[in-house]
Design an enzyme around this catalytic site. Sequence first.
Site, PDB file in Angstrom:
ATOM      1  N   TYR A  33       0.830  -1.203   0.000  1.00 41.33           N
ATOM      2  CA  TYR A  33       0.000   0.000   0.000  1.00 41.33           C
ATOM      3  C   TYR A  33       0.860   1.246   0.000  1.00 41.33           C
ATOM      4  O   TYR A  33       2.079   1.184   0.215  1.00 41.33           O
ATOM      5  CB  TYR A  33      -0.931   0.004   1.215  1.00 41.33           C
ATOM      6  CG  TYR A  33      -0.259   0.354   2.537  1.00 41.33           C
ATOM      7  CD1 TYR A  33       0.557  -0.562   3.185  1.00 41.33           C
ATOM      8  CD2 TYR A  33      -0.433   1.604   3.127  1.00 41.33           C
ATOM      9  CE1 TYR A  33       1.174  -0.236   4.387  1.00 41.33           C
ATOM     10  CE2 TYR A  33       0.174   1.934   4.336  1.00 41.33           C
ATOM     11  CZ  TYR A  33       0.969   1.012   4.960  1.00 41.33           C
ATOM     12  OH  TYR A  33       1.584   1.325   6.142  1.00 41.33           O
ATOM     13  N   LYS A 149       6.547  -1.976   1.931  1.00 40.32           N
ATOM     14  CA  LYS A 149       5.356  -1.377   2.555  1.00 40.32           C
ATOM     15  C   LYS A 149       4.162  -2.315   2.373  1.00 40.32           C
ATOM     16  O   LYS A 149       3.274  -2.072   1.553  1.00 40.32           O
ATOM     17  CB  LYS A 149       5.089   0.012   1.957  1.00 40.32           C
ATOM     18  CG  LYS A 149       4.209   0.878   2.834  1.00 40.32           C
ATOM     19  CD  LYS A 149       4.324   2.330   2.460  1.00 40.32           C
ATOM     20  CE  LYS A 149       3.330   3.223   3.189  1.00 40.32           C
ATOM     21  NZ  LYS A 149       3.429   3.181   4.648  1.00 40.32           N
ATOM     22  N   GLU A 182      11.975   2.453  14.292  1.00 43.09           N
ATOM     23  CA  GLU A 182      11.049   3.480  13.808  1.00 43.09           C
ATOM     24  C   GLU A 182       9.760   3.365  14.591  1.00 43.09           C
ATOM     25  O   GLU A 182       9.612   2.489  15.450  1.00 43.09           O
ATOM     26  CB  GLU A 182      10.786   3.307  12.310  1.00 43.09           C
ATOM     27  CG  GLU A 182      10.106   1.985  11.985  1.00 43.09           C
ATOM     28  CD  GLU A 182       9.874   1.764  10.496  1.00 43.09           C
ATOM     29  OE1 GLU A 182       9.699   2.733   9.750  1.00 43.09           O
ATOM     30  OE2 GLU A 182       9.862   0.581  10.093  1.00 43.09           O
ATOM     31  N   LEU A 207      11.170   1.336   7.270  1.00 37.17           N
ATOM     32  CA  LEU A 207      10.634   1.716   5.971  1.00 37.17           C
ATOM     33  C   LEU A 207      11.313   3.016   5.549  1.00 37.17           C
ATOM     34  O   LEU A 207      11.469   3.924   6.368  1.00 37.17           O
ATOM     35  CB  LEU A 207       9.123   1.943   6.085  1.00 37.17           C
ATOM     36  CG  LEU A 207       8.463   2.364   4.774  1.00 37.17           C
ATOM     37  CD1 LEU A 207       8.279   1.156   3.860  1.00 37.17           C
ATOM     38  CD2 LEU A 207       7.124   3.035   5.027  1.00 37.17           C
TER      39      LEU A 207
HETATM   40  N1  PDD Z   1       2.863   5.134   7.390  1.00 36.47           N
HETATM   41  N2  PDD Z   1       7.459   3.819   8.920  1.00 36.47           N
HETATM   42  C1  PDD Z   1       6.322   3.088   8.868  1.00 36.47           C
HETATM   43  C2  PDD Z   1       6.306   1.744   9.518  1.00 36.47           C
HETATM   44  C3  PDD Z   1       5.198   3.602   8.198  1.00 36.47           C
HETATM   45  O1  PDD Z   1       4.064   2.874   8.127  1.00 36.47           O
HETATM   46  C4  PDD Z   1       5.269   4.888   7.606  1.00 36.47           C
HETATM   47  C5  PDD Z   1       4.092   5.466   6.863  1.00 36.47           C
HETATM   48  C6  PDD Z   1       6.466   5.612   7.712  1.00 36.47           C
HETATM   49  C7  PDD Z   1       6.621   6.969   7.090  1.00 36.47           C
HETATM   50  O2  PDD Z   1       6.612   6.887   5.679  1.00 36.47           O
HETATM   51  P1  PDD Z   1       6.139   8.134   4.776  1.00 36.47           P
HETATM   52  O3  PDD Z   1       6.968   9.295   5.185  1.00 36.47           O
HETATM   53  O4  PDD Z   1       6.401   7.700   3.396  1.00 36.47           O
HETATM   54  O5  PDD Z   1       4.670   8.349   5.075  1.00 36.47           O
HETATM   55  C8  PDD Z   1       7.540   5.038   8.365  1.00 36.47           C
HETATM   56  C9  PDD Z   1       1.661   5.553   6.674  1.00 36.47           C
HETATM   57  C10 PDD Z   1       1.433   7.017   6.754  1.00 36.47           C
HETATM   58  C11 PDD Z   1       0.490   4.719   7.171  1.00 36.47           C
HETATM   59  O6  PDD Z   1       0.701   3.512   7.323  1.00 36.47           O
HETATM   60  O7  PDD Z   1      -0.592   5.232   7.358  1.00 36.47           O
END
Ligand code: PDD
Length: 297
Positions: A33, A149, A182, A207
């Site tokens: 996703y 992801k 993270e 991620l």
């Molecule tokens: N989450 N780490 C994890 C485990 C994440 O699920 C996300 C993003 C990030 C940050 O990635 P980005 O900057 O590309 O949004 C780091 C999204 C927002 C979610 O699952 O809703």
Amino acid sequence: MLRIAYVNGRYLPHADAAVHVEDRGYQLGDGVYEVCEVSGGRLVDERRHMARLDRSLRELRIRWPMAPVALGVVVREVVRRNRVVDGLVYLQVTRGVAPRDHAFPAAAVSPALVVTARSIPIASRDARAAKGVAVITLPDNRWARVDIKTIALLPNVLAKQTAHEAGAFEAWFVDGEGFVTEGASTNAWIVTTDGRLVTRPADTGILRGVTRTVLLEVATGEGLRLEERPFSVAEALGAREAFLTSATTAVTPIVRIDGKNVGDGRPGPLAIRLRPALRAAAEIAPAWSSPPSQPNI
Ligand code: PDD
């Protein structure tokens, strides 16, 4: 207002939008996703999100459900039909529908695509950032490929719930050596007492957040002292500042870790300054009805 979702070729009212019971995402978590911010009706950092989607799909050997340009059109149409000005768009690709079996189905099975969008008021996000948030720490019990992801997010779900039950906004995962990996849905950062910005390298354990990538560019451009290295919970507790990043939270200051203040317990000045700087550096894609003329990847 009637919310609309895109499901495998059709725009449907949310109440009628459903996937097949044998969708491999539903049964096996076999899918990926992306979450992309929508700002002023425009997509934020679409190119990078599509590039990461491409990588996730490749890693799991799932085909693109349609050409990247066509997906850009669908994503815009979902944003438009839901009248989202500020919020997010969610897209999910699974390996498709097939009788349940752990191994991949026949190559002819088409990947399944779902796209949804919703508004999130800017004011509530800004108010949260102005106050700062609390995080708790938990052992990182996820699989070794968190760089992909995937929609298989159970450890993240449980961690986030534990955080919420503890009155915190986020849970920071901690690896076997005591280093922060993270957050459950965000990347983790600290600012050391001598002003160095520290975040874990994206090669293992996390991620590669799009927001993280853009912020690293901002920091480099500003000549900030930057260290991509792991940091421990103890170092974070002794840091001047801590903050988290993601598409939906941008830069959000952290004021407490496991109930203890970070710095003076108030949002740090660098985090406050980087929040608008991040927005200024983001790539904002053309508005609602203007699909990209070039493939996104
Ligand atoms: N989450 N780490 C994890 C485990 C994440 O699920 C996300 C993003 C990030 C940050 O990635 P980005 O900057 O590309 O949004 C780091 C999204 C927002 C979610 O699952 O809703």
